[in-house]
Write an enzyme that holds these catalytic residues in place. Structure first.
Site, PDB file in Angstrom:
ATOM      1  N   VAL A  78      33.525 -39.737 -17.770  1.00  0.00           N
ATOM      2  CA  VAL A  78      32.207 -40.126 -17.270  1.00  0.00           C
ATOM      3  C   VAL A  78      31.282 -38.712 -17.195  1.00  0.00           C
ATOM      4  O   VAL A  78      32.366 -37.579 -16.469  1.00  0.00           O
ATOM      5  CB  VAL A  78      32.433 -40.329 -15.184  1.00  0.00           C
ATOM      6  CG1 VAL A  78      30.490 -40.816 -15.485  1.00  0.00           C
ATOM      7  CG2 VAL A  78      32.973 -41.957 -15.088  1.00  0.00           C
ATOM      8  N   TYR A  79      31.079 -38.304 -17.964  1.00  0.00           N
ATOM      9  CA  TYR A  79      29.761 -37.456 -18.026  1.00  0.00           C
ATOM     10  C   TYR A  79      30.002 -36.654 -16.572  1.00  0.00           C
ATOM     11  O   TYR A  79      29.077 -37.233 -15.860  1.00  0.00           O
ATOM     12  CB  TYR A  79      29.226 -37.211 -19.480  1.00  0.00           C
ATOM     13  CG  TYR A  79      28.582 -35.782 -19.229  1.00  0.00           C
ATOM     14  CD1 TYR A  79      28.976 -34.884 -20.140  1.00  0.00           C
ATOM     15  CD2 TYR A  79      27.118 -35.968 -18.365  1.00  0.00           C
ATOM     16  CE1 TYR A  79      28.364 -33.544 -19.711  1.00  0.00           C
ATOM     17  CE2 TYR A  79      26.176 -34.712 -18.955  1.00  0.00           C
ATOM     18  CZ  TYR A  79      26.511 -34.046 -19.533  1.00  0.00           C
ATOM     19  OH  TYR A  79      26.257 -32.520 -19.653  1.00  0.00           O
ATOM     20  N   GLY A  80      30.156 -35.312 -16.499  1.00  0.00           N
ATOM     21  CA  GLY A  80      29.364 -34.512 -15.632  1.00  0.00           C
ATOM     22  C   GLY A  80      30.243 -35.036 -14.511  1.00  0.00           C
ATOM     23  O   GLY A  80      30.556 -34.191 -13.135  1.00  0.00           O
TER      24      GLY A  80
END
Length: 703
Positions: A78-80
C-alpha cells in the site's frame, strides 16, 4: 428571488450563519456539511467544532482502518504505508510505524525565523487563523472514512482547537500537490508532541510537549498511514480559500453599496440600473447588480430620475461616465465568478483529498490525485481577478469625485474650505493609485508559474496555497481601497448636500437683493424673469468654480451674473455696481451661515437613498468619523481637538473605517440592507411591465 439574487442570497446566508455560529459557540463536524462560515468561525475562534457522534460516521472511520490492516495482513503493498513516498515509491519496508515518522522527517522542513521585534511568535509563520482553518478542514476530510485515520487522532486535533492551541507553521514551502504536505506536517508534529514544533495560545508560544502538558493533553502515536492521511491533502489551501471567499463575498456587496453612493455623490442617473437594460442582456450577475443598486438608490434626492421625472433636456453630460453607468456590466460577471469560486471551495471542504483512498464498501484502496488542488487554485484566481475588477471601478469612481473637472460641481479634492490651502483628498487619490497598481499586479495567475518537484514525480502541481495567499493579499488591498472609498463617498455626499443647501439659500438671498434694489425700476414681469434666470445661473455657475477659494467663488458667481442683470436692468451703472458689492457680501454671508449650520448638524442622510443612507449613518454616527471640514482638521501639538472631539489625520479616520471592514462590523449594518433587498418581491405581470424595480426607482417599494 434566489435566481435573481444568487450572490446576495449566498452572502446573506454566510453572514447569518456566522452570527449563528458565534451565538451558539460550536457546531457539529460530520465530514459532509462543513460550511465556509464554519471555517471562518473556527479560524476567528468564535466557534469550535465538535465531532459527530453519528454511529455511521464512527463506523466509517473504523472500517477504513480495518480495510488497511486487512491489506497489510495479506502482504499487499500500500503506497505510503509499506512503500516509499513520491518518486521513491519503488522502495518497500515492513516498518510501517517508523515509516510514518520518516514521513514527518521529510516534510517538516519549513523555515521559521527568530523574531527581531521581541515577539514570541517566530517570523515567516502562517497566520494562526489560517492554521485553524486548515485544522478543521483536515479533520472534516478525515471523518469521511477514506483516509484510514482513527478517531483518537482526529480528536487530538479537535482538542487543540478546543483548548485554543494553534500549531506554529512555516508560511512557505508547499506546492499543494501532493497536498499541503509541509504545513500539515507541523500540525501533525504538534499532536505527536514533537519537541521541535511549537504551539501558541494567547500570544504565548511553547514547545509542543510542554503546551500539551499544560493543557492536560497527551501526545498521540501515529498508526500505519495516519501520518500520510493527515498531511496528504488540500486542507491548508481549502481552509485559506474559505476565508478568502467569505471576505470576497462581503467586499462584493460593499462595492455595490459604494457604487450607489458614488452615483448619488456625482448626481448620476438611476437609469443605468433600469430593469429593461438588464433584461435586454440577461446575464444573471448583471441583472442582480442592477437590481441591487437600483434598490440602494430608492428614495434618493441626489440621484437623477429617482424622485423626479427623467430630464430629457439635460445640458450637461447626456449620460454618466462608465464607472457609474457600466457598473452592472462590470460587477455582474464578478458576482458569477464568486459564486463558482464558492462552489469550488465548498465542495473541497467536504471532499476526501488524500491518496491513496480507502473504499470500505468494496474493501479496496485506490491511487489517484485528489490532493491536486487545482480546483482551489481556480477558485482563488477568479477571486483575486474579481477583487481587481472591483478595485478598478472604485478607483475610477473615487477619481471622478476628487477631480474638480469630473465631479459635476464638487470642490477640488473634496475640500470643504479653501482649496488653495486645503487638499483634503489629494493624498487619498495617490494612495488609491498605489493600491490599484499593487492590486493589478496581484491579479496575475499563479498557476502559470508551477515548477516540477520531487524527482519529477510532482511534474505539475497546483500551488493552491500560494495562490490563496496572494488572493488574501488582494483582499487586504481591496479592503484598504474600500475604506478610502467609504471616506471619500461620505465626504462627497456631505459636500453635495452642503452646496445644494447653499445654492438654494443663495438663490433666495439674491432674489431678495434684486427685488430690493431694482423693483422700483423694473416691471414685475421683467423682475420675475430676472430672478428665474439668476436662479438657473447660480446652480450652473457655482459648480464651475470648484478650484477657487470660497470668497473668490462668491465674487465669480456675482461677476458672471452681471451680464444677466444688465440685460434686464436699464438703470444707472452705479446702481448695478452697488448691487454687485451687496450681492457678493450677501452670498458670502449665506455661505458662512450655511457652512456653520451644516457643520453643526449635517442633514445629508435626509437626501440619501436606502443604501448610502445606511452606510453614511454607520460611518458618521456609529464609527464617529465626521464630515471633514478641511485644513482646520489637521492635528498639531497645540491644536488637538475640534468641536470637542479629537482631531485625527485623514489616515486615522480611514483606519477606523478600515477596521470596521476588516473586523466585519460594517457588515452587521449592511445585513439589514441585504434583508430588505431579499424581502422585496417581484410583481411582474405576464410581460414584465409591472416589475418592482420600475416602481423602486420612483421611490415606491411594493412588498
Amino acid at each position: 428571488m434566489a435566481s435573481q439574487s444568487a450572490h446576495l442570497v449566498k452572502t446573506h446566508q454566510l453572514w447569518e450563519l456566522l452570527r449563528h455560529r458565534t451565538k451558539t459557540g460550536s457546531y457539529e463536524l460530520d465530514g459532509d456539511s462543513l460550511h465556509i462560515a464554519d471555517v471562518v468561525a473556527t479560524a476567528q475562534q468564535t466557534s469550535t467544532p465538535r465531532l459527530s457522534e453519528d454511529p455511521k460516521v464512527i463506523k466509517g472511520l473504523q472500517d477504513s482502518v480495518d480495510v488497511l490492516f486487512d491489506h497489510l495482513a495479506k502482504g499487499w503493498y500500500v503506497y505510503g504505508v509499506n512503500t516509499g513516498f513520491g518518486g521513491s515509491a519503488d522502495s518497500r519496508t515492513t516498518e510501517v510505524i517508523e515509516l510514518q515518522k520518516a514521513l514527518m522527517q521529510l516534510t517538516q522542513t519549513g523555515i521559521l525565523t527568530t523574531p527581531s521585534d521581541g515577539s514570541a511568535i517566530p517570523g515567516h509563520s502562517t497566520p494562526f487563523e489560517w492554521v485553524r482553518a486548515a485544522m478543521v478542514v483536515r479533520c472534516n476530510a478525515s471523518l469521511r472514512g477514506h483516509s484510514a485515520v482513527s478517531l483518537p487522532i482526529i480528536k487530538a486535533i479537535i482538542n487543540l482547537l478546543v483548548h485554543g492551541l494553534t500549531p506554529v507553521v512555516p508560511l512557505r514551502g508547499t506546492v499543494s500537490a501532493s497536498g499541503d504536505l509541509m504545513p500539515l506536517a507541523y500540525v501533525t508534529g504538534s499532536i505527536e508532541g514533537n519537541p521541535d514544533t511549537l504551539l501558541e495560545k494567547n500570544g504565548k508560544v511553547l514547545p509542543s510537549p510542554k503546551a500539551l502538558q499544560e493543557a492536560g493533553l497527551a501526545p498521540v502515536f501515529l498508526g500505519p498511514k495516519e501520518g500520510l492521511g493527515l498531511i496528504n491533502g488540500t486542507a491548508s489551501s481549502a481552509g485559506l480559500g474559505a476565508l478568502v471567499v467569505a471576505q470576497a463575498h462581503s467586499l462584493a456587496f460593499l462595492t455595490q453599496v459604494l457604487t450607489g453612493g458614488a452615483v448619488e455623490a456625482l448626481r448620476g442617473s438611476s437609469e443605468s440600473f433600469h430593469p429593461f437594460i438588464a433584461r435586454a442582456r440577461p446575464h444573471p450577475g448583471q441583472i442582480e447588480c442592477a437590481r441591487n443598486i437600483a434598490y440602494f438608490l430608492r428614495g434618493s434626492h441626489l440621484s437623477r430620475d429617482v424622485l423626479a421625472p427623467k430630464d430629457r433636456r439635460r445640458e450637461d453630460l447626456a449620460q454618466d461616465r462608465y464607472s457609474l453607468r457600466s457598473a452592472p456590466q462590470w460587477i455582474g460577471p464578478q458576482l458569477e465568478d464568486l459564486l463558482l469560486a464558492d462552489q469550488q471551495i465548498s465542495i473541497e471542504l467536504n471532499s476526501s483529498c488524500d491518496n491513496p483512498l480507502v473504499d470500505s464498501e468494496t474493501n479496496d484502496i485506490y491511487y489517484g490525485c485528489n490532493f491536486q488542488a487545482a480546483a482551489v487554485t481556480s477558485a482563488m484566481e477568479k477571486v483575486r481577478l474579481a477583487m481587481q475588477m472591483f478595485g478598478r471601478m472604485l478607483f475610477a469612481q473615487s477619481t471622478e469625485m476628487i477631480d474638480v473637472h469630473l465631479s459635476g460641481g464638487l470642490p477640488a479634492n473634496l475640500a470643504a474650505d479653501n482649496p488653495s490651502i486645503s487638499f483634503t483628498m489629494k493624498g487619498v487619490d495617490i494612495n488609491m493609485a498605489a493600491y490599484m497598481a499593487e492590486l493589478s499586479y496581484l491579479a496575475n495567475p499563479m498557476s502559470s508559474h508551477v515548477q516540477a518537484a520531487e524527482m519529477h514525480n510532482q511534474s505539475v502541481n497546483s500551488m493552491a496555497f500560494a495562490s490563496a495567499r496572494i488572493s488574501h493579499d488582494a483582499i487586504d488591498v481591496l479592503t484598504k481601497m474600500c475604506a478610502c472609498s467609504v471616506f471619500t463617498v461620505c465626504q462627497a455626499l456631505d459636500l453635495r448636500a452642503l452646496h445644494m443647501a447653499f445654492i438654494a439659500d443663495a438663490t433666495k438671498a439674491l432674489a431678495s437683493t434684486i427685488e430690493l434694489k431694482f423693483s422700483a425700476k423694473v416691471e414685475a414681469g421683467q423682475l420675475n424673469s430676472l430672478q428665474m434666470l439668476i436662479q438657473a445661473h447660480v446652480t450652473r455657475a457655482w459648480g464651475l468654480t470648484g478650484k477657487l477659494d470660497l470668497h473668490a467663488r462668491c465674487e465669480s458667481l456675482i461677476d458672471s451674473a452681471l451680464p444677466i442683470v444688465l440685460c434686464h436692468v436699464a438703470g444707472d451703472v452705479a446702481d448695478i455696481i452697488e448691487w454687485k458689492t451687496q450681492a457678493i457680501e450677501v452670498v458670502w454671508n449665506v455661505w458662512t451661515n450655511t457652512f456653520a449650520s451644516f457643520s453643526a448638524a449635517p442633514h445629508t442622510s435626509q437626501l440619501l437613498g436606502a443604501g448610502s443612507r445606511l452606510l453614511y449613518n454607520f460611518v458618521r454616527k456609529t464609527l464617529g468619523v465626521p464630515f471633514h471640514e478641511g485644513f482646520v482638521e489637521h492635528p498639531t501639538a497645540d491644536s488637538q481637538t475640534l468641536h470637542s472631539r479629537p482631531k485625527k489625520t485623514i489616515g486615522g479616520w480611514i483606519t477606523i473605517i478600515h477596521e470596521s471592514i476588516r473586523r466585519g462590523s460594517i457588515y452587521n449594518e449592511l445585513l439589514a440592507l441585504a434583508e430588505g433587498l431579499l424581502s422585496t418581491k417581484r410583481t411582474d405581470g405576464a410581460n414584465g411591465a409591472n416589475c418592482t424595480l420600475c416602481h423602486e426607482m420612483k421611490g415606491e417599494i411594493h412588498v
